[in-house]
Design an enzyme around this catalytic site. Structure first.
Site, short mmCIF file in Angstrom:
data_model
loop_
_atom_site.label_atom_id
_atom_site.label_comp_id
_atom_site.label_asym_id
_atom_site.label_seq_id
_atom_site.Cartn_x
_atom_site.Cartn_y
_atom_site.Cartn_z
CB CYS A 54 -11.14 -26.40 7.84
SG CYS A 54 -9.67 -25.37 7.57
CB CYS A 87 -9.04 -28.11 10.83
SG CYS A 87 -9.86 -26.54 11.22
CG ASP A 128 -6.36 -5.06 2.12
OD1 ASP A 128 -5.85 -4.68 3.19
OD2 ASP A 128 -7.02 -4.31 1.38
CG ASP A 131 -0.32 0.14 2.52
OD1 ASP A 131 0.89 0.43 2.56
OD2 ASP A 131 -1.00 -0.04 3.54
CG ASP A 137 -5.25 6.95 -1.26
OD1 ASP A 137 -4.21 6.63 -0.65
OD2 ASP A 137 -6.33 6.34 -1.10
#
Length: 403
Positions: A317, A322, A279, A105, A159
């Site tokens: 899962c 798991c 995200d 980012d 930004d």
């Protein structure tokens, strides 16, 4: 404003997305991102590693779960350990020993999260470091320079970010400034052949401002677009309408990245609205509070009800947690001073997110996405008709009914 796009768009941006399938009823799409460190199937959830690592999980474990793209934070990495050191390690990939794709980012979000430490001007964002108190300027040029040094596969423009609950002239100012900063980022970008620069749509909750930003930014031939400035406290009704507006006006042949979204219901709804990339820190953060994500919501494994429950978190899962550990074992760990439970839950929660997006994608390819959505909402809320009103309305807007 339109004239500014001419110079910024002189070179054609690479086409990094191939659409594989589209839902005939909604805006949902399955695709592939062609990136320097391999192909990424979309829709995709991207785990967040602020400082070149995920909290509670190693890169080897992330790789084994099938993750092919994750995030790093330009602001924090730019301060510590710094781009010069990371560049010497053959970029962020080498520094964190990650063979797959990275998105960094721009550092803009810290305008909101570190608002007491920042000041925004046309020049950029002036921060006071939370580490040593020193002042630093993050300009559009500096943000791109740092990201070029990090070597991430997708880089984000700087930004002007304001909280989604802010209204009035500041929102308009931030939107127009973000357009100007995009042009400065494009001009400063030194590695467009190796790193894909995404624009970030701003405009708050004002449909007219969003529309203006969309009109201007889509004139710039960048490889992809992000929808920013949401998931910050606004109502879900406001949220989905801004997402829908954005996807309706973004190019069909480029990826659409909805920033900061990670709740399972939000992911499924926003795929239906036409988003490709997501995200959020949610799966790792909630793990640190003893919460495990499951198709019916979440399990608070600290609760006494799990003390003698020898079943896995989720029988369906396939993650290592798991496969190897029971709810009772994790409950016991959570009530000890051992941090292993947080690690096991982080592995599971990221696996849950990745498996969910894989299932979403498969349903789109197999042309049964609306049925998948109904089954998902039925499992999550006991009955699809008990789904939150905002989600029902959002899905209905693209032709998916839950009744």
């Amino acid at each position: 404003m339109a004239g500014a796009a001419t110079q910024a768009s002189l070179e054609s941006a690479p086409r990094i997305m191939r659409l594989v399938a589209e839902c005939s009823r909604s805006r949902a799409r399955a695709g592939e991102l062609w990136l320097p460190h391999g192909t990424v199937a979309t829709p995709v959830f991207m785990p967040v590693g602020t400082q070149a690592t995920m909290k509670g999980i190693t890169t080897e474990q992330l790789d084994a779960l099938g993750c092919r793209i994750c995030l790093g934070n330009t602001y924090h990495l730019g301060l510590r350990p710094g781009p010069e050191l990371i560049q010497k390690a053959n970029g962020l990939h080498g520094f964190m020993n990650w063979p797959h794709n990275l998105l960094t980012d721009s550092g803009g979000f810290q305008m909101v999260s570190l608002v007491s430490l920042s000041e925004v001007t046309e020049e950029g964002v002036r921060f006071r470091s939370p580490y040593d108190g020193n002042e630093t300027l993050l300009s559009p040029e500096k943000s791109v320079q740092i990201q070029n040094a990090l070597g991430s596969d997708i880089i984000m423009q700087l930004d002007d970010v304001v909280s989604s609950t802010v209204t009035g002239p500041r929102v308009e100012e931030a939107m127009y400034r973000s357009i100007r900063w995009l042009d400065r980022c494009i001009a400063a970008h030194q590695r467009p052949d190796k790193q894909n620069l995404f624009a970030i749509i701003q405009g708050g909750l004002d449909a007219d401002l969003r529309a203006t930003c969309l009109e201007e930014m889509t004139k710039r031939d960048v490889p992809g677009f992000a929808i920013g400035g949401l998931s910050g406290g606004e109502s879900k009704s406001q949220f989905w309408r801004m997402v829908a507006l954005s996807t309706s006006r973004l190019p069909k042949d480029k990826p659409r990245y909805l920033m900061g979204v990670g709740y399972a219901t939000d992911l499924v709804v926003c795929v239906a609205l036409g988003c490709d990339m997501f995200d959020c820190v949610f799966p790792t953060r909630t793990a640190r509070f003893g919460s495990a994500l499951v198709p019916t919501g979440n399990l608070q494994l600290r609760k006494k009800v799990f003390e003698k429950d020898f079943g896995p978190i989720d029988p369906e899962c396939t993650c290592p947690t798991c496969q190897k550990h029971s709810r009772a074992f994790l409950h016991a760990l959570l009530h000890s001073d051992n941090t292993a439970a947080l690690h096991h839950l982080t592995v599971h929660n990221i696996a849950y997110q990745l498996q969910l997006m894989s299932a979403v994608r498969t349903s789109i390819v197999e042309k049964r996405f609306p049925d998948f959505v109904r089954d998902f909402m039925g499992a999550m809320y006991g009955d699809p008709t008990l789904c939150p009103t905002w989600a029902t309305d959002a899905l209905a807007s693209v032709g998916i009914t839950l009744g």
